[in-house]
Scaffold this motif. Structure first.
Motif, PDB file in Angstrom:
ATOM      1  N   ASP A  65      23.755  16.152  33.251  1.00 42.63           N
ATOM      2  CA  ASP A  65      24.504  16.451  32.031  1.00 42.63           C
ATOM      3  C   ASP A  65      24.901  18.072  32.515  1.00 42.63           C
ATOM      4  O   ASP A  65      24.199  18.831  32.561  1.00 42.63           O
ATOM      5  CB  ASP A  65      23.297  16.512  30.937  1.00 42.63           C
ATOM      6  CG  ASP A  65      24.124  16.652  29.557  1.00 42.63           C
ATOM      7  OD1 ASP A  65      25.073  16.944  29.674  1.00 42.63           O
ATOM      8  OD2 ASP A  65      23.360  16.482  28.523  1.00 42.63           O
ATOM      9  N   SER A 145      18.554  19.985  36.174  1.00 45.46           N
ATOM     10  CA  SER A 145      19.651  19.545  35.867  1.00 45.46           C
ATOM     11  C   SER A 145      20.932  20.325  36.917  1.00 45.46           C
ATOM     12  O   SER A 145      22.029  19.745  37.218  1.00 45.46           O
ATOM     13  CB  SER A 145      20.262  19.447  34.711  1.00 45.46           C
ATOM     14  OG  SER A 145      20.126  20.575  34.012  1.00 45.46           O
ATOM     15  N   ASN A 188      29.141  11.681  31.988  1.00 43.88           N
ATOM     16  CA  ASN A 188      29.462  12.649  30.737  1.00 43.88           C
ATOM     17  C   ASN A 188      30.462  12.466  29.914  1.00 43.88           C
ATOM     18  O   ASN A 188      30.510  12.707  28.835  1.00 43.88           O
ATOM     19  CB  ASN A 188      29.738  14.137  31.417  1.00 43.88           C
ATOM     20  CG  ASN A 188      28.439  14.952  32.076  1.00 43.88           C
ATOM     21  OD1 ASN A 188      27.798  15.356  31.342  1.00 43.88           O
ATOM     22  ND2 ASN A 188      28.143  14.729  33.397  1.00 43.88           N
ATOM     23  N   ARG A 194      26.332   6.263  31.746  1.00 45.00           N
ATOM     24  CA  ARG A 194      24.876   7.082  32.161  1.00 45.00           C
ATOM     25  C   ARG A 194      23.952   5.967  31.896  1.00 45.00           C
ATOM     26  O   ARG A 194      23.006   5.641  32.704  1.00 45.00           O
ATOM     27  CB  ARG A 194      24.751   8.430  31.345  1.00 45.00           C
ATOM     28  CG  ARG A 194      23.287   8.734  31.769  1.00 45.00           C
ATOM     29  CD  ARG A 194      23.236  10.109  30.798  1.00 45.00           C
ATOM     30  NE  ARG A 194      24.206  11.260  31.285  1.00 45.00           N
ATOM     31  CZ  ARG A 194      24.803  12.380  30.767  1.00 45.00           C
ATOM     32  NH1 ARG A 194      24.491  12.223  29.316  1.00 45.00           N
ATOM     33  NH2 ARG A 194      25.525  13.067  30.906  1.00 45.00           N
ATOM     34  N   GLY A 343      19.608  13.998  29.790  1.00 46.09           N
ATOM     35  CA  GLY A 343      20.776  12.991  30.053  1.00 46.09           C
ATOM     36  C   GLY A 343      20.335  12.082  31.257  1.00 46.09           C
ATOM     37  O   GLY A 343      20.743  11.144  31.465  1.00 46.09           O
TER      38      GLY A 343
END
Length: 355
Positions: A65, A145, A188, A194, A343
């Protein structure tokens, strides 16, 4: 009657990568011509590593993310930058001493700049997040991330170039990171992509391990034993000290730095990719792969112990057996429930490192 194959494999650090790799290595050592003998899809496992990796990095990129909070970006940036800069400094020193070729004889036979740089450049993400969930702060978990950008051969190629060794064409560098970027764009731009791609990450890991193992000869594994342990100790002790100091200098408490002092299972495939991109590294690729595999295991065992000792002594955190919280807790300590990167699905986060 159900057989707990997956649970048994996962008892070994990095098991989902290392066990299939060991199986492949046994097959290749005992029957090196079996790929050509069977051909077809079976034979493709012997030669299909680049294609499997391309799919893996697209799916992995979808879990990342880009909307990280400023704190997460800072923490992840400090840890990522520290690892990369340290690897570059080590690469420069070893590059002057060894060049691109591995050491040919003596106690350090098989050691190469490629092996050390690749072992330093990729963090065991699942282990990092697990340790931060137990000893760190909730927001520090999400720092991975940002650190995930180190996955793959891109930074290793850049580091080798900075070290003054044989560089890579810009097309090769772009090609090494393009699947990851493509996955990031898909994940994204569309959350549905995702959710669709992320679960594939852990499922691909064993196939990476098997395909890689089918290129290894176990004779080299035996010869690299103590040297591989030494490489792991260097990553977790020396690399850990650098990351601890960087974490504390940026306002952290050092726990995140120590938790990042590991080698990811994904790093095992980097030497073969680098050698395919630039044949001058081919002589070092096989021994580097074995050394990195050893480093994965050593760092996976030692890093949690060192991180726990630091947390107990410096941060007055209880041991796992104590089960008692710190009265001085700042309210940002994690609960017993594991967290994952924003994410990412928990499964993808846990398996990102090839463990």
């Amino acid at each position: 009657m159900a057989v707990p194959i997956k649970a048994g494999i996962e008892k070994m650090p990095g098991g989902l990568m290392l066990v299939p790799m060991l199986v492949g290595a046994v097959v290749h050592t005992a029957a090196p011509d079996s790929g050509e003998f069977f051909g077809s899809f079976t034979g493709a496992l012997y030669t299909g590593l680049p294609a499997i990796l391309a799919v893996f990095y697209v799916c992995l990129g979808a879990t990342l993310d880009v909307k990280a909070t400023p704190y997460i970006a800072k923490k992840g940036g400090v840890l990522l930058g520290s690892k990369v800069v340290f690897a570059m400094l080590v690469g420069v020193v070893l590059g002057r001493l060894l060049g691109e070729s591995p050491v040919s004889g003596g106690a350090f036979a098989g050691l190469s700049t490629l092996a050390v740089v690749a072992a330093l450049n990729d963090t065991n993400g699942g282990l990092y997040m697990s340790l931060m969930a137990q000893f760190g702060r909730k927001r520090d978990v999400g720092a991975y991330s940002v650190m995930s950008l180190e996955s793959g051969p891109f930074l290793t190629m850049v580091t080798l170039g900075v070290a003054g060794l044989s560089a890579f064409p810009w097309q090769t560098l772009v090609g090494a990171i393009l699947p990851l970027v493509l996955g990031m764009l898909l994940g994204n731009l569309d959350p549905a992509m995702r959710r669709f791609l992320a679960p594939a990450v852990p499922a691909i890991v064993p196939f990476l391990g098997l395909s890689l193992g089918l290129t290894l000869n176990l004779t080299a594994v035996w010869e690299a034993g103590l040297l591989g342990i030494g490489l792991g100790l260097f990553v977790v002790l020396v690399g850990g000290a650098v990351l601890l100091l960087a974490d504390k200098a940026s306002g952290g408490d050092g726990v995140a730095g120590l938790a990042a002092a590991t080698t990811a299972g994904n790093a095992v495939v980097v030497p073969s990719i680098v050698a395919a991109a630039n044949p001058v590294y081919a002589p070092a690729a096989e021994s580097a792969t074995v050394l990195i595999a050893s480093s994965v295991v050593v760092t996976s065992i030692l890093c949690p112990l060192i991180t726990a000792l630091w947390a107990r002594r410096i941060l007055k955190e209880p041991s796992a057996a104590d089960g008692v919280g710190d009265p001085a807790d700042d309210g940002d300590r994690p609960s017993s429930t594991p967290h994952h990167v924003p994410g990412q699905t928990p499964a993808a986060a846990a398996q990102h490192d090839g463990s």
